[in-house]
Design a protein around this motif. Structure first.
Motif, PDB file in Angstrom:
ATOM      1  N   PHE A  47      25.883   5.956  33.550  1.00 55.03           N
ATOM      2  CA  PHE A  47      26.337   7.138  32.833  1.00 55.03           C
ATOM      3  C   PHE A  47      25.183   7.780  32.064  1.00 55.03           C
ATOM      4  O   PHE A  47      24.158   7.144  31.832  1.00 55.03           O
ATOM      5  N   THR A  48      25.360   9.055  31.730  1.00 54.55           N
ATOM      6  CA  THR A  48      24.365   9.774  30.929  1.00 54.55           C
ATOM      7  C   THR A  48      24.881   9.894  29.511  1.00 54.55           C
ATOM      8  O   THR A  48      26.086   9.993  29.273  1.00 54.55           O
ATOM      9  N   ASP A  62      23.884  11.528  25.329  1.00 52.86           N
ATOM     10  CA  ASP A  62      23.229  12.641  24.655  1.00 52.86           C
ATOM     11  C   ASP A  62      22.221  12.209  23.587  1.00 52.86           C
ATOM     12  O   ASP A  62      21.911  12.968  22.672  1.00 52.86           O
ATOM     13  N   ARG A 103      29.527  -0.075  26.996  1.00 51.88           N
ATOM     14  CA  ARG A 103      30.178   1.226  27.183  1.00 51.88           C
ATOM     15  C   ARG A 103      30.865   1.685  25.893  1.00 51.88           C
ATOM     16  O   ARG A 103      30.780   2.848  25.510  1.00 51.88           O
ATOM     17  N   ILE A 146      28.607   9.475  25.481  1.00 54.26           N
ATOM     18  CA  ILE A 146      28.638   9.627  26.936  1.00 54.26           C
ATOM     19  C   ILE A 146      28.940  11.073  27.309  1.00 54.26           C
ATOM     20  O   ILE A 146      29.912  11.655  26.824  1.00 54.26           O
ATOM     21  N   ILE A 147      28.089  11.620  28.161  1.00 50.63           N
ATOM     22  CA  ILE A 147      28.280  12.977  28.685  1.00 50.63           C
ATOM     23  C   ILE A 147      29.049  12.911  29.999  1.00 50.63           C
ATOM     24  O   ILE A 147      29.982  13.670  30.221  1.00 50.63           O
ATOM     25  N   GLU A 148      28.609  11.997  30.875  1.00 44.35           N
ATOM     26  CA  GLU A 148      29.207  11.898  32.204  1.00 44.35           C
ATOM     27  C   GLU A 148      29.040  10.490  32.743  1.00 44.35           C
ATOM     28  O   GLU A 148      27.984   9.889  32.597  1.00 44.35           O
ATOM     29  N   ILE A 149      30.082   9.980  33.387  1.00 45.56           N
ATOM     30  CA  ILE A 149      29.992   8.700  34.081  1.00 45.56           C
ATOM     31  C   ILE A 149      29.696   9.012  35.542  1.00 45.56           C
ATOM     32  O   ILE A 149      30.471   9.671  36.214  1.00 45.56           O
ATOM     33  N   SER A 150      28.535   8.553  36.010  1.00 45.79           N
ATOM     34  CA  SER A 150      28.086   8.857  37.373  1.00 45.79           C
ATOM     35  C   SER A 150      28.672   7.914  38.404  1.00 45.79           C
ATOM     36  O   SER A 150      29.138   8.353  39.454  1.00 45.79           O
ATOM     37  N   LYS A 151      28.585   6.597  38.131  1.00 42.09           N
ATOM     38  CA  LYS A 151      29.048   5.599  39.079  1.00 42.09           C
ATOM     39  C   LYS A 151      29.707   4.461  38.327  1.00 42.09           C
ATOM     40  O   LYS A 151      29.275   4.070  37.251  1.00 42.09           O
TER      41      LYS A 151
END
Length: 117
Positions: free
Chosen positions: A7-8, A10, A103, A110-115
């Motif tokens: 995840f990304t 900030d 997490r 958290i901006i976005e969970i990628s995988k």
């Protein structure tokens, strides 16, 4: 069974690591940490390795966390391993249990969970 979470966030990598290690329970399982800054001071990478014994599987499982901003955003990658039991590699939830506190500590950033596997 391996579990993977990417995840990304900030915040910068070193700030993310500080947030993770604020939790005494997480920090108590830390067995390795490394921090590097490139010549260009804005590029950082941190590697953290945690180890925890799970009675339900009878195994010591590990969690490797990398945090870097080489692509311009801070990406956190969490990989649990060694938590499966038997020929079918059943982990009885131990792998996800390793990922959950990291997490949770970064949840508000958290901006976005990628995988997620």
């Amino acid at each position: 069974m391996r579990h993977y979470l990417e995840f990304t966030v900030d915040v910068k990598p070193f700030q993310a690591v500080q947030l993770i290690l604020e939790d005494k329970d997480i920090k108590s399982t830390l067995i390795f940490e490394d921090y590097k800054v490139t010549e260009n001071v804005e590029k950082e990478i941190s590697i953290l390795v945690f180890e925890q014994f799970f009675l339900r599987t009878g195994n010591t499982a590990s969690l490797t966390v990398t945090v870097d901003n080489f692509t311009g955003v801070t990406i956190v990658k969490c990989i649990s391993a060694g938590n499966g039991d038997g020929i079918l590699d059943i982990d009885w939830g131990a792998g996800k249990a390793l990922l959950k506190p990291v997490r949770k500590k970064l949840e508000s950033n958290i901006i976005e969970i990628s995988k997620e596997t």
